[in-house]
Scaffold this motif. Structure first.
Motif, PDB file in Angstrom:
ATOM      1  N   PRO A  45       0.821  -1.214   0.000  1.00  0.00           N
ATOM      2  CA  PRO A  45       0.000   0.000   0.000  1.00  0.00           C
ATOM      3  C   PRO A  45       0.855   1.265   0.000  1.00  0.00           C
ATOM      4  O   PRO A  45       2.065   1.227   0.274  1.00  0.00           O
ATOM      5  CB  PRO A  45      -0.794  -0.117   1.314  1.00  0.00           C
ATOM      6  CG  PRO A  45       0.068  -0.952   2.197  1.00  0.00           C
ATOM      7  CD  PRO A  45       0.784  -1.911   1.280  1.00  0.00           C
ATOM      8  N   TYR A  46       0.186   2.388  -0.275  1.00  0.00           N
ATOM      9  CA  TYR A  46       0.872   3.685  -0.316  1.00  0.00           C
ATOM     10  C   TYR A  46       1.604   3.962   0.995  1.00  0.00           C
ATOM     11  O   TYR A  46       2.724   4.466   0.985  1.00  0.00           O
ATOM     12  CB  TYR A  46      -0.127   4.814  -0.616  1.00  0.00           C
ATOM     13  CG  TYR A  46       0.522   6.172  -0.553  1.00  0.00           C
ATOM     14  CD1 TYR A  46       1.253   6.653  -1.632  1.00  0.00           C
ATOM     15  CD2 TYR A  46       0.439   6.949   0.600  1.00  0.00           C
ATOM     16  CE1 TYR A  46       1.882   7.886  -1.570  1.00  0.00           C
ATOM     17  CE2 TYR A  46       1.067   8.188   0.669  1.00  0.00           C
ATOM     18  CZ  TYR A  46       1.786   8.647  -0.416  1.00  0.00           C
ATOM     19  OH  TYR A  46       2.426   9.857  -0.347  1.00  0.00           O
ATOM     20  N   GLU A  47       0.976   3.637   2.111  1.00  0.00           N
ATOM     21  CA  GLU A  47       1.597   3.905   3.420  1.00  0.00           C
ATOM     22  C   GLU A  47       2.944   3.188   3.549  1.00  0.00           C
ATOM     23  O   GLU A  47       3.920   3.765   4.033  1.00  0.00           O
ATOM     24  CB  GLU A  47       0.664   3.466   4.548  1.00  0.00           C
ATOM     25  CG  GLU A  47       1.220   3.773   5.921  1.00  0.00           C
ATOM     26  CD  GLU A  47       0.284   3.331   7.043  1.00  0.00           C
ATOM     27  OE1 GLU A  47       0.677   3.507   8.202  1.00  0.00           O
ATOM     28  OE2 GLU A  47      -0.811   2.819   6.762  1.00  0.00           O
ATOM     29  N   LEU A  48       3.013   1.933   3.104  1.00  0.00           N
ATOM     30  CA  LEU A  48       4.275   1.191   3.147  1.00  0.00           C
ATOM     31  C   LEU A  48       5.315   1.861   2.257  1.00  0.00           C
ATOM     32  O   LEU A  48       6.467   2.043   2.657  1.00  0.00           O
ATOM     33  CB  LEU A  48       4.058  -0.264   2.717  1.00  0.00           C
ATOM     34  CG  LEU A  48       5.321  -1.125   2.570  1.00  0.00           C
ATOM     35  CD1 LEU A  48       6.083  -1.232   3.883  1.00  0.00           C
ATOM     36  CD2 LEU A  48       4.948  -2.511   2.045  1.00  0.00           C
ATOM     37  N   LEU A  49       4.894   2.249   1.053  1.00  0.00           N
ATOM     38  CA  LEU A  49       5.834   2.901   0.125  1.00  0.00           C
ATOM     39  C   LEU A  49       6.318   4.233   0.685  1.00  0.00           C
ATOM     40  O   LEU A  49       7.502   4.572   0.587  1.00  0.00           O
ATOM     41  CB  LEU A  49       5.168   3.103  -1.234  1.00  0.00           C
ATOM     42  CG  LEU A  49       4.787   1.828  -1.995  1.00  0.00           C
ATOM     43  CD1 LEU A  49       4.054   2.178  -3.279  1.00  0.00           C
ATOM     44  CD2 LEU A  49       6.006   0.963  -2.270  1.00  0.00           C
ATOM     45  N   SER A  50       5.418   4.985   1.276  1.00  0.00           N
ATOM     46  CA  SER A  50       5.783   6.269   1.867  1.00  0.00           C
ATOM     47  C   SER A  50       6.762   6.086   3.029  1.00  0.00           C
ATOM     48  O   SER A  50       7.765   6.803   3.128  1.00  0.00           O
ATOM     49  CB  SER A  50       4.510   6.977   2.339  1.00  0.00           C
ATOM     50  OG  SER A  50       4.836   8.202   2.952  1.00  0.00           O
ATOM     51  N   ASN A  51       6.467   5.107   3.891  1.00  0.00           N
ATOM     52  CA  ASN A  51       7.378   4.828   5.013  1.00  0.00           C
ATOM     53  C   ASN A  51       8.729   4.335   4.519  1.00  0.00           C
ATOM     54  O   ASN A  51       9.775   4.690   5.079  1.00  0.00           O
ATOM     55  CB  ASN A  51       6.753   3.815   5.968  1.00  0.00           C
ATOM     56  CG  ASN A  51       5.585   4.384   6.740  1.00  0.00           C
ATOM     57  OD1 ASN A  51       5.451   5.596   6.878  1.00  0.00           O
ATOM     58  ND2 ASN A  51       4.725   3.506   7.238  1.00  0.00           N
ATOM     59  N   LEU A  52       8.715   3.525   3.478  1.00  0.00           N
ATOM     60  CA  LEU A  52       9.968   3.030   2.908  1.00  0.00           C
ATOM     61  C   LEU A  52      10.776   4.186   2.325  1.00  0.00           C
ATOM     62  O   LEU A  52      11.987   4.281   2.535  1.00  0.00           O
ATOM     63  CB  LEU A  52       9.685   1.964   1.835  1.00  0.00           C
ATOM     64  CG  LEU A  52      10.901   1.329   1.177  1.00  0.00           C
ATOM     65  CD1 LEU A  52      11.811   0.660   2.197  1.00  0.00           C
ATOM     66  CD2 LEU A  52      10.450   0.310   0.124  1.00  0.00           C
ATOM     67  N   ALA A  53      10.116   5.071   1.613  1.00  0.00           N
ATOM     68  CA  ALA A  53      10.811   6.234   1.037  1.00  0.00           C
ATOM     69  C   ALA A  53      11.437   7.077   2.141  1.00  0.00           C
ATOM     70  O   ALA A  53      12.590   7.508   2.026  1.00  0.00           O
ATOM     71  CB  ALA A  53       9.832   7.079   0.214  1.00  0.00           C
ATOM     72  N   ASN A  54      10.697   7.285   3.202  1.00  0.00           N
ATOM     73  CA  ASN A  54      11.209   8.059   4.331  1.00  0.00           C
ATOM     74  C   ASN A  54      12.432   7.375   4.941  1.00  0.00           C
ATOM     75  O   ASN A  54      13.423   8.029   5.271  1.00  0.00           O
ATOM     76  CB  ASN A  54      10.110   8.248   5.381  1.00  0.00           C
ATOM     77  CG  ASN A  54      10.439   9.352   6.343  1.00  0.00           C
ATOM     78  OD1 ASN A  54      10.939  10.399   5.950  1.00  0.00           O
ATOM     79  ND2 ASN A  54      10.162   9.116   7.602  1.00  0.00           N
ATOM     80  N   CYS A  55      12.375   6.069   5.059  1.00  0.00           N
ATOM     81  CA  CYS A  55      13.499   5.292   5.593  1.00  0.00           C
ATOM     82  C   CYS A  55      14.727   5.398   4.683  1.00  0.00           C
ATOM     83  O   CYS A  55      15.860   5.449   5.152  1.00  0.00           O
ATOM     84  CB  CYS A  55      13.061   3.838   5.738  1.00  0.00           C
ATOM     85  SG  CYS A  55      14.326   2.717   6.320  1.00  0.00           S
ATOM     86  N   LEU A  56      14.476   5.453   3.370  1.00  0.00           N
ATOM     87  CA  LEU A  56      15.570   5.485   2.400  1.00  0.00           C
ATOM     88  C   LEU A  56      16.254   6.848   2.319  1.00  0.00           C
ATOM     89  O   LEU A  56      17.279   6.987   1.641  1.00  0.00           O
ATOM     90  CB  LEU A  56      15.083   5.046   1.027  1.00  0.00           C
ATOM     91  CG  LEU A  56      14.653   3.588   0.929  1.00  0.00           C
ATOM     92  CD1 LEU A  56      14.097   3.273  -0.449  1.00  0.00           C
ATOM     93  CD2 LEU A  56      15.790   2.652   1.290  1.00  0.00           C
ATOM     94  N   LEU A  57      15.706   7.832   3.005  1.00  0.00           N
ATOM     95  CA  LEU A  57      16.420   9.107   3.088  1.00  0.00           C
ATOM     96  C   LEU A  57      17.758   8.898   3.798  1.00  0.00           C
ATOM     97  O   LEU A  57      18.709   9.643   3.572  1.00  0.00           O
ATOM     98  CB  LEU A  57      15.574  10.154   3.829  1.00  0.00           C
ATOM     99  CG  LEU A  57      14.346  10.650   3.091  1.00  0.00           C
ATOM    100  CD1 LEU A  57      13.521  11.561   3.989  1.00  0.00           C
ATOM    101  CD2 LEU A  57      14.726  11.355   1.792  1.00  0.00           C
TER     102      LEU A  57
END
Length: 184
Positions: A45-57
């Motif tokens: 889901p979008y929430e997982l992708l958003s959290n993953l993107a934030n983590c990848l910062l």
């Protein structure tokens, strides 16, 4: 041209650069997720992708994933070499039995069949051990990524969950190749 680029990005403060990078990562992850088969899209889901993107910062996550991948390749190569050694030993044992002139030729055929059956079972048991070692490596990787705070990673043996995690790893590796141009 360089002056325009310089003035555009040098006037941005760090928070603006991070926000821009975050939006870029989310967009890239969404594009990658759209290419997945539907049964996996539902699990990303979008929430997982958003959290993953934030983590990848945090660029360290890319290094952790690359390190885990290198360890996996070395482990797989080592296990493959061990398997080849066993197969070569088995071939040598068979050749020695064939070359043994003290064994009656009629008994030799039976001995060879027994040896082959024993070797088949030995190889099957060895392969099961290899699979267990690889499964343990997967669990180790899942736990490492979970401890690093990477969303979507936890220890599981569910094949569907593992496949989703493999897709997430693929996303991370693909983004790591882009990250050079993303560094502020």
């Amino acid at each position: 041209m360089i002056k325009g680029f310089y003035s555009k990005y040098c006037n941005m403060d760090d928070s603006q650069m991070l926000q821009k990078k975050l939006y870029f990562l989310v967009e890239q992850l969404q594009n990658m997720a759209r290419d997945l088969p539907p049964k996996y899209q539902m699990r990303v889901p979008y929430e997982l992708l958003s959290n993953l993107a934030n983590c990848l910062l945090n660029e360290t996550i890319f290094e952790i994933v690359k390190g885990l991948m290198e360890i996996q390749h070395v482990t797989e190569q080592h296990l493959y070499q061990q398997r080849l050694q066993l197969i070569n030993k088995q071939k040598l044992d068979e050749q020695q039995l064939l070359a043994d002139s003290t064994v009656d030729p009629l008994l030799k055929a039976g001995e060879i069949n027994k040896l082959k059956e024993t070797q088949k079972q030995e190889l099957k048991q060895f392969d099961m051990t290899l699979v267990n070692q690889l499964d343990q490596k997967v669990t180790d990787q899942q736990q490492t990524l979970e401890q690093a705070g990477v969303p979507g990673f936890y220890a599981t043996t569910d094949p569907l969950d593992i496949k989703v995690q493999m897709h997430l790893l693929d996303f991370i590796l693909r983004l790591s190749k882009m990250s050079i141009s993303l560094s502020p």
